[in-house]
Design a protein around this motif. Structure first.
Motif, PDB file in Angstrom:
ATOM      1  N   LEU A  96     -73.993  19.771  57.244  1.00  0.00           N
ATOM      2  CA  LEU A  96     -72.819  20.246  57.971  1.00  0.00           C
ATOM      3  C   LEU A  96     -71.826  19.132  58.278  1.00  0.00           C
ATOM      4  O   LEU A  96     -70.626  19.260  57.967  1.00  0.00           O
ATOM      5  CB  LEU A  96     -73.264  20.924  59.271  1.00  0.00           C
ATOM      6  CG  LEU A  96     -72.137  21.444  60.167  1.00  0.00           C
ATOM      7  CD1 LEU A  96     -71.385  22.574  59.473  1.00  0.00           C
ATOM      8  CD2 LEU A  96     -72.675  21.906  61.517  1.00  0.00           C
TER       9      LEU A  96
ATOM     10  N   ALA B 249     -74.775  25.910  55.909  1.00  0.00           N
ATOM     11  CA  ALA B 249     -75.374  25.132  56.999  1.00  0.00           C
ATOM     12  C   ALA B 249     -75.259  25.885  58.321  1.00  0.00           C
ATOM     13  O   ALA B 249     -76.213  25.931  59.113  1.00  0.00           O
ATOM     14  CB  ALA B 249     -74.699  23.766  57.100  1.00  0.00           C
ATOM     15  N   LEU B 250     -74.089  26.484  58.570  1.00  0.00           N
ATOM     16  CA  LEU B 250     -73.902  27.246  59.808  1.00  0.00           C
ATOM     17  C   LEU B 250     -74.835  28.452  59.863  1.00  0.00           C
ATOM     18  O   LEU B 250     -75.399  28.767  60.923  1.00  0.00           O
ATOM     19  CB  LEU B 250     -72.450  27.710  59.926  1.00  0.00           C
ATOM     20  CG  LEU B 250     -71.413  26.634  60.263  1.00  0.00           C
ATOM     21  CD1 LEU B 250     -70.006  27.188  60.096  1.00  0.00           C
ATOM     22  CD2 LEU B 250     -71.605  26.114  61.686  1.00  0.00           C
TER      23      LEU B 250
ATOM     24  N   ILE C  61     -70.585  24.315  54.205  1.00  0.00           N
ATOM     25  CA  ILE C  61     -70.500  24.447  55.667  1.00  0.00           C
ATOM     26  C   ILE C  61     -71.015  25.808  56.111  1.00  0.00           C
ATOM     27  O   ILE C  61     -71.777  25.912  57.086  1.00  0.00           O
ATOM     28  CB  ILE C  61     -69.047  24.239  56.141  1.00  0.00           C
ATOM     29  CG1 ILE C  61     -68.590  22.812  55.828  1.00  0.00           C
ATOM     30  CG2 ILE C  61     -68.935  24.501  57.642  1.00  0.00           C
ATOM     31  CD1 ILE C  61     -67.111  22.575  56.105  1.00  0.00           C
TER      32      ILE C  61
END
Length: 435
Positions: A131, A93-94, A90
């Motif tokens: 994500l 991806a962020l 995550i």
């Protein structure tokens, strides 16, 4: 396992059960801010591109360039999620999405060619492929099983709230600054807030996939969905409902040519489904887990189809608004049930791959649903009656959704018979008692 993850199913129903788990509160707040930024950016990108090109065709490409990588990378993304720490996936991806937002800000600052916007959005779509399934696969590691349905309801509520507030904030920020640049920067900052929240998260360890890398492991999620008829039925029903029953693509036509409500009316029509979903989510949090989840899922999708039909034939603005409100309410019920079933019936070591498959179905149905609505309306277009084509498109979609429910009843009897929404199999290979 931490104390916050102990089972508490023997306690009376608590509307705020999931929010009493510190890890979930951090996850919810961070995810809400990230989704809020994404919704603000969605408005900004459309405004930015249309300001530069003045052509609606270029707006249509915005969704396409982002959904293509989601579809192409669904299988490998799921496999990676099941092998790595889901928090790290995550965060990666962020970070990618934040970089894309800053790139969009640079493009706006330098007044660079608009084609660079599509490149940034394509990379953003690659990050989205990882994500969404990573977030879905992480949630069961944060809350105990007895609170999971409540957690899904609160998570979906946060998403709906962000989709109502985000576009308005994005528009206000553009109006205040006169440029989309400020919105892109704001999105990057809000994404960073989610990263900070994740850094303080302490989920229970996930059961990592032990399968060797290869085609069998790659397609294991799809094979599991195919074998598990309850999940297959829920995913297929949702895909057909969104594909056939989505009327959002034609809302501008209804506002301008059928209901004659103008731009203000269009804003109210777009807000109606989200408001219906928000009210329903509040009601669901106040109630114990749904006991007849299978039948409730079928009835909610049928209700969505019926509301779509009435909206399609409506010539009263407020009746149309009420039907969109009801459609959002019915959709909220089906979303909570579907997401809960998918996560609780999927083995922990396979949640990333199954969540990626589910995300791929959602992405395809959303994009193709809008395309299907526009094509059918175009086929039945009558110059003398501008309402005929859109009406046929929306009504036929609603009827198709109800037919899909009938097929689901016939093809997936296990779904019709399913009991409590938080009920799951206690068989080898599942983690029925681990969450």
């Amino acid at each position: 396992m931490s104390a916050s993850l102990h089972d508490d199913s023997h306690l009376p129903h608590d509307a705020y059960a999931a929010l009493r788990v510190p890890e979930f509160r951090r996850f919810w707040a961070g995810n809400f801010l990230a989704v809020l930024g994404a919704q603000m950016q969605f408005v900004a990108v459309g405004w930015d591109i249309y300001e530069r090109t003045g052509q609606t065709l270029h707006l249509g490409l915005v969704g396409l360039v982002q959904i293509v990588p989601v579809v192409l990378l669904a299988l490998p993304a799921g496999q990676i999620i099941d092998r790595l720490d889901r928090r790290h996936v995550i965060v990666a991806a962020l970070a990618t999405m934040m970089a894309c937002s800053l790139a969009l800000a640079g493009i706006a600052w330098q007044h660079a060619d608009y084609s660079w916007i599509y490149l940034a959005l394509f990379v953003n779509g690659i990050a989205r492929a990882f994500l969404q399934p990573a977030k879905a696969a992480l949630l069961p590691l944060i809350v105990p099983r007895s609170r999971f349905a409540n957690a899904v309801t609160w998570s979906t509520s946060g998403f709906q709230l962000a989709t109502v507030i985000g576009p308005a904030l994005g528009g206000l920020l553009i109006a205040w600054t006169g440029t989309a640049l400020s919105v892109y920067v704001a999105d990057a900052i809000l994404g960073l807030a989610f990263v900070v929240a994740l850094s303080r998260l302490r989920p229970r360890p996930a059961a990592a996939s032990r399968e060797p890398l290869g085609l069998r492991s790659l397609f294991a999620g799809a094979a599991f969905v195919w074998r598990t008829k309850l999940i297959l039925g829920a995913v297929s029903l949702d895909m057909l409902a969104v594909l056939l029953g989505g009327a959002t693509a034609l809302l501008p036509v209804y506002a301008k040519s059928i209901l004659h409500s103008g731009a203000d009316g269009l804003g109210w029509l777009r807000a109606a489904p989200g408001l219906g979903a928000l009210l329903t989510s509040y009601i669901l949090t106040r109630r114990p887990p749904i006991r007849r989840a299978g039948k409730t899922l079928l009835w909610s999708v049928a209700g969505f189809g019926a509301a779509t039909i009435v909206f399609g034939v409506s010539r009263s603005f407020w009746l149309a608004w009420a039907m969109l409100f009801l459609a959002g309410a019915f959709d909220m019920v089906s979303v909570v049930i579907r997401h809960t079933l998918i996560q609780l019936w999927t083995p922990d070591a396979m949640r990333g791959r199954v969540s990626a498959i589910n995300g791929m179905f959602i992405g395809i149905s959303n994009e193709l649903g809008e395309f299907e609505s526009g094509i059918v309306a175009h086929w039945f277009e009558r110059p003398a009656d501008p309402a005929f084509g859109p009406t046929v498109s929306v009504v036929s979609g609603g009827l198709g959704t109800i037919v899909a429910v009938g097929l689901a009843v016939w093809l997936f009897p296990a779904m019709r018979r399913h009991g409590r929404v938080d009920e799951s199999p206690a068989s080898p290979g599942t983690d029925a008692s681990s969450a």
